[in-house]
Design a protein around this motif. Structure first.
Motif, PDB file in Angstrom:
ATOM      1  N   ILE A  47     -76.215 -21.286   2.856  1.00 36.65           N
ATOM      2  CA  ILE A  47     -75.230 -21.813   1.891  1.00 36.65           C
ATOM      3  C   ILE A  47     -74.015 -22.467   2.532  1.00 36.65           C
ATOM      4  O   ILE A  47     -73.251 -23.135   1.829  1.00 36.65           O
ATOM      5  CB  ILE A  47     -74.759 -20.725   0.906  1.00 36.65           C
ATOM      6  CG1 ILE A  47     -73.850 -19.699   1.580  1.00 36.65           C
ATOM      7  CG2 ILE A  47     -75.940 -20.069   0.206  1.00 36.65           C
ATOM      8  CD1 ILE A  47     -73.133 -18.772   0.622  1.00 36.65           C
ATOM      9  N   SER A  48     -73.808 -22.309   3.821  1.00 36.71           N
ATOM     10  CA  SER A  48     -72.548 -22.728   4.448  1.00 36.71           C
ATOM     11  C   SER A  48     -72.184 -24.184   4.204  1.00 36.71           C
ATOM     12  O   SER A  48     -71.010 -24.502   4.039  1.00 36.71           O
ATOM     13  CB  SER A  48     -72.573 -22.446   5.951  1.00 36.71           C
ATOM     14  OG  SER A  48     -73.587 -23.194   6.583  1.00 36.71           O
ATOM     15  N   GLU A  49     -73.153 -25.062   4.140  1.00 35.15           N
ATOM     16  CA  GLU A  49     -72.829 -26.478   3.963  1.00 35.15           C
ATOM     17  C   GLU A  49     -72.842 -26.920   2.501  1.00 35.15           C
ATOM     18  O   GLU A  49     -72.657 -28.098   2.213  1.00 35.15           O
ATOM     19  CB  GLU A  49     -73.783 -27.342   4.791  1.00 35.15           C
ATOM     20  CG  GLU A  49     -75.223 -27.292   4.353  1.00 35.15           C
ATOM     21  CD  GLU A  49     -76.130 -28.119   5.250  1.00 35.15           C
ATOM     22  OE1 GLU A  49     -76.597 -29.173   4.787  1.00 35.15           O
ATOM     23  OE2 GLU A  49     -76.361 -27.703   6.389  1.00 35.15           O
ATOM     24  N   PHE A  50     -73.045 -25.972   1.596  1.00 34.76           N
ATOM     25  CA  PHE A  50     -73.104 -26.301   0.175  1.00 34.76           C
ATOM     26  C   PHE A  50     -71.965 -25.647  -0.596  1.00 34.76           C
ATOM     27  O   PHE A  50     -71.498 -24.568  -0.247  1.00 34.76           O
ATOM     28  CB  PHE A  50     -74.443 -25.847  -0.431  1.00 34.76           C
ATOM     29  CG  PHE A  50     -75.622 -26.572   0.126  1.00 34.76           C
ATOM     30  CD1 PHE A  50     -75.963 -27.827  -0.353  1.00 34.76           C
ATOM     31  CD2 PHE A  50     -76.388 -26.017   1.138  1.00 34.76           C
ATOM     32  CE1 PHE A  50     -77.059 -28.511   0.162  1.00 34.76           C
ATOM     33  CE2 PHE A  50     -77.480 -26.687   1.655  1.00 34.76           C
ATOM     34  CZ  PHE A  50     -77.817 -27.935   1.171  1.00 34.76           C
ATOM     35  N   ASP A  51     -71.548 -26.304  -1.657  1.00 36.02           N
ATOM     36  CA  ASP A  51     -70.511 -25.784  -2.529  1.00 36.02           C
ATOM     37  C   ASP A  51     -71.174 -24.937  -3.612  1.00 36.02           C
ATOM     38  O   ASP A  51     -71.777 -25.471  -4.545  1.00 36.02           O
ATOM     39  CB  ASP A  51     -69.737 -26.958  -3.142  1.00 36.02           C
ATOM     40  CG  ASP A  51     -68.524 -26.501  -3.913  1.00 36.02           C
ATOM     41  OD1 ASP A  51     -68.075 -25.354  -3.709  1.00 36.02           O
ATOM     42  OD2 ASP A  51     -68.025 -27.291  -4.740  1.00 36.02           O
ATOM     43  N   CYS A  52     -71.093 -23.620  -3.462  1.00 36.16           N
ATOM     44  CA  CYS A  52     -71.677 -22.716  -4.445  1.00 36.16           C
ATOM     45  C   CYS A  52     -70.881 -21.414  -4.458  1.00 36.16           C
ATOM     46  O   CYS A  52     -70.140 -21.121  -3.525  1.00 36.16           O
ATOM     47  CB  CYS A  52     -73.149 -22.440  -4.144  1.00 36.16           C
ATOM     48  SG  CYS A  52     -73.447 -21.635  -2.559  1.00 36.16           S
ATOM     49  N   HIS A  53     -71.039 -20.677  -5.545  1.00 35.50           N
ATOM     50  CA  HIS A  53     -70.362 -19.391  -5.698  1.00 35.50           C
ATOM     51  C   HIS A  53     -71.361 -18.257  -5.578  1.00 35.50           C
ATOM     52  O   HIS A  53     -72.554 -18.428  -5.878  1.00 35.50           O
ATOM     53  CB  HIS A  53     -69.684 -19.298  -7.065  1.00 35.50           C
ATOM     54  CG  HIS A  53     -68.504 -20.181  -7.206  1.00 35.50           C
ATOM     55  ND1 HIS A  53     -68.051 -20.630  -8.418  1.00 35.50           N
ATOM     56  CD2 HIS A  53     -67.662 -20.719  -6.286  1.00 35.50           C
ATOM     57  CE1 HIS A  53     -66.989 -21.394  -8.243  1.00 35.50           C
ATOM     58  NE2 HIS A  53     -66.738 -21.463  -6.960  1.00 35.50           N
ATOM     59  N   LEU A  54     -70.856 -17.091  -5.205  1.00 34.00           N
ATOM     60  CA  LEU A  54     -71.638 -15.862  -5.203  1.00 34.00           C
ATOM     61  C   LEU A  54     -71.064 -14.914  -6.249  1.00 34.00           C
ATOM     62  O   LEU A  54     -69.844 -14.774  -6.354  1.00 34.00           O
ATOM     63  CB  LEU A  54     -71.580 -15.178  -3.833  1.00 34.00           C
ATOM     64  CG  LEU A  54     -72.131 -15.948  -2.641  1.00 34.00           C
ATOM     65  CD1 LEU A  54     -71.865 -15.182  -1.347  1.00 34.00           C
ATOM     66  CD2 LEU A  54     -73.619 -16.209  -2.802  1.00 34.00           C
ATOM     67  N   VAL A  55     -71.947 -14.296  -7.017  1.00 38.37           N
ATOM     68  CA  VAL A  55     -71.558 -13.273  -7.985  1.00 38.37           C
ATOM     69  C   VAL A  55     -72.423 -12.047  -7.700  1.00 38.37           C
ATOM     70  O   VAL A  55     -73.652 -12.149  -7.616  1.00 38.37           O
ATOM     71  CB  VAL A  55     -71.764 -13.754  -9.440  1.00 38.37           C
ATOM     72  CG1 VAL A  55     -71.493 -12.629 -10.425  1.00 38.37           C
ATOM     73  CG2 VAL A  55     -70.864 -14.952  -9.733  1.00 38.37           C
ATOM     74  N   ILE A  56     -71.780 -10.909  -7.534  1.00 42.41           N
ATOM     75  CA  ILE A  56     -72.487  -9.677  -7.190  1.00 42.41           C
ATOM     76  C   ILE A  56     -73.051  -9.034  -8.460  1.00 42.41           C
ATOM     77  O   ILE A  56     -72.329  -8.831  -9.433  1.00 42.41           O
ATOM     78  CB  ILE A  56     -71.529  -8.672  -6.503  1.00 42.41           C
ATOM     79  CG1 ILE A  56     -70.797  -9.303  -5.321  1.00 42.41           C
ATOM     80  CG2 ILE A  56     -72.282  -7.398  -6.106  1.00 42.41           C
ATOM     81  CD1 ILE A  56     -71.661  -9.845  -4.237  1.00 42.41           C
TER      82      ILE A  56
END
Length: 153
Positions: A47-56
């Motif tokens: 994911i490092s090069e992409f704009d995304c969110h993480l939700v636990i």
């Protein structure tokens, strides 16, 4: 929230469920290894090069605050965590979060098939002792990221 979202379980996704290894030494129980978050770098590399969110949506959310959850993860991943789901049923709590925050595209990383309906196309079912390190899961994650995420600045 228009940013693509990854709903993230911890056990058997970012580390094996039995991440702590204890042995009895001289009559005492001793921790000999801790594999907690041993696959977190695999997720970061994806994911490092992409704009995304993480939700636990891990059961850990029932024992820790959002800041504590973030601090459990490597710093770069922790910064991507924007929230956690609420409720007992994993799938229903994810759907409630999606509706509340108006997430447009998302994927679910989990190892518990019985927590989701069979037709849940967003679910990437991780296997025991492989989690996000599985080449099959990484390929599907990459496809999702390339399709729905913009490259991070």
């Amino acid at each position: 929230m228009s940013c693509p979202t990854i709903f993230l379980d911890f056990d058997d996704v970012l580390h094996p469920a039995d991440y702590l290894d204890f042995h009895t030494i001289n009559g005492e129980l001793v921790l000999v290894s801790d594999a907690r978050f041993c696959w977190a770098d695999d997720l970061w590399h994806l994911i490092s090069e992409f704009d995304c969110h993480l939700v636990i949506h891990s059961s850990w959310r029932n024992s820790y605050t959002l800041d504590q959850l973030r601090s459990q993860l490597p710093t770069a991943l922790g910064k991507r965590v924007v929230g956690f789901t609420v409720g007992e049923n994993r799938h229903q709590s994810i759907l409630a979060y999606v509706q509340k925050t108006q997430v447009k595209s998302y994927i679910i990383l989990d190892d518990a098939a019985d927590e989701f309906p069979r037709e849940c196309v967003e679910l990437l079912l991780c296997k025991d002792n492989m989690g996000i390190s599985s080449p099959e899961i990484q390929k599907k994650m990459t496809q999702f990221l390339k399709k729905f995420c913009q490259h991070a600045v």
